[in-house]
Scaffold this active site. Structure first.
Site, PDB file in Angstrom:
ATOM      1  CG  ASP A   1      -2.029   1.231   1.313  1.00 33.76           C
ATOM      2  OD1 ASP A   1      -2.251   1.674   0.425  1.00 33.76           O
ATOM      3  OD2 ASP A   1      -1.852   1.776   2.618  1.00 33.76           O
TER       4      ASP A   1
ATOM      5  CG  ASP B   1      -1.751   7.806   0.660  1.00 27.59           C
ATOM      6  OD1 ASP B   1      -1.721   8.895   0.754  1.00 27.59           O
ATOM      7  OD2 ASP B   1      -1.925   7.291  -0.430  1.00 27.59           O
TER       8      ASP B   1
ATOM      9  CG  ASP C   1      -2.037   1.861   6.433  1.00 30.11           C
ATOM     10  OD1 ASP C   1      -2.339   1.755   5.190  1.00 30.11           O
ATOM     11  OD2 ASP C   1      -2.198   3.074   6.946  1.00 30.11           O
TER      12      ASP C   1
END
EC number: 3.1.3.18
Length: 225
Positions: free
Chosen positions: A12, A14, A170
């Site tokens: 991922d 961001d 996250d």
């Protein structure tokens, strides 16, 4: 057989590879300024970054209805595109983790819900374009994470079988997408999440407290040598 780093490690963007909260918060506050409203602190917006632009605007403008906030997405993205990397930085330890993947002879890429054009522009500003093997954005396909299709598409583009990949993210959507794609997952505990979110409930294959611990998590989650 000893574990090894997977042939393709997908991340991922961001909250996993990059701390983008400063620039995203600045874009939100430029929207607020356009509306004649006071700025909100970055600390209020930071936990919402991985949920996307609509979640950021909902946090900053809770009094507006969904349709009114949706109308602000284009100016928000325009503000963000105009100043996309002033405050964004790789998380401490991330450069070393990527270098470890490179040295192992593996490749790494990005699957993000951020629009592909913005993601490519940001990766270029950070200086990673030549190293990133594949990049799939939130508008590359008709669907986004937690649908597994973007992860599977990235694997196909890179010529890798899903079982030869590891996905690091996250957010719960990252773990769900990886599981549905048949890829081992690593939950990045340094990323963005609300205070009441318990990442243990995501049931990732491995957890990494910070990027410095990522090497061990990747080794543990990878396919056996």
């Amino acid at each position: 057989m000893s574990p090894r780093i997977a042939p393709l490690v997908l991340f991922d963007l961001d909250g996993t590879l990059l701390d983008t909260a400063p620039d995203l918060a600045a874009a939100v506050n430029r929207v607020l300024a356009d509306l004649g409203r006071p700025a909100v602190p970055e600390s209020l917006l930071r936990p919402r970054v991985s949920k996307g632009g609509r979640a950021l605007l909902a946090t900053a403008l809770p009094d507006l209805d969904e349709a009114a906030r949706d109308a602000l997405i284009p100016p928000f993205l325009a503000h963000y595109a105009a100043d996309i990397a002033s405050g964004t930085r790789p998380y401490p330890g991330m450069e070393a983790a990527l270098a470890r993947i490179d040295r192992a002879g593996s490749r790494w890429g990005i699957v993000t819900n951020k629009p592909e054009g913005l993601a490519r522009a940001l990766v270029a500003r950070i200086g990673w374009s030549a190293r990133c093997a594949v990049l799939v954005g939130g508008d590359t396909l008709p669907v986004r994470k937690p649908d597994p299709a973007p992860l599977l598409h990235a694997a196909r583009l890179a010529g890798a079988a899903p079982g030869d990949c590891v996905y690091v993210g996250d957010d719960a959507r990252d773990v769900l997408a990886a599981r549905a794609a048949g890829m081992p997952s690593v939950a990045a505990l340094w990323g963005y999440r609300d205070a009441d979110e318990d990442p243990v409930l995501w049931q990732a294959d491995r957890y990494a407290q910070d990027p410095f611990a990522l090497d061990d998590a990747l080794l543990a989650a990878a396919v056996p040598a």
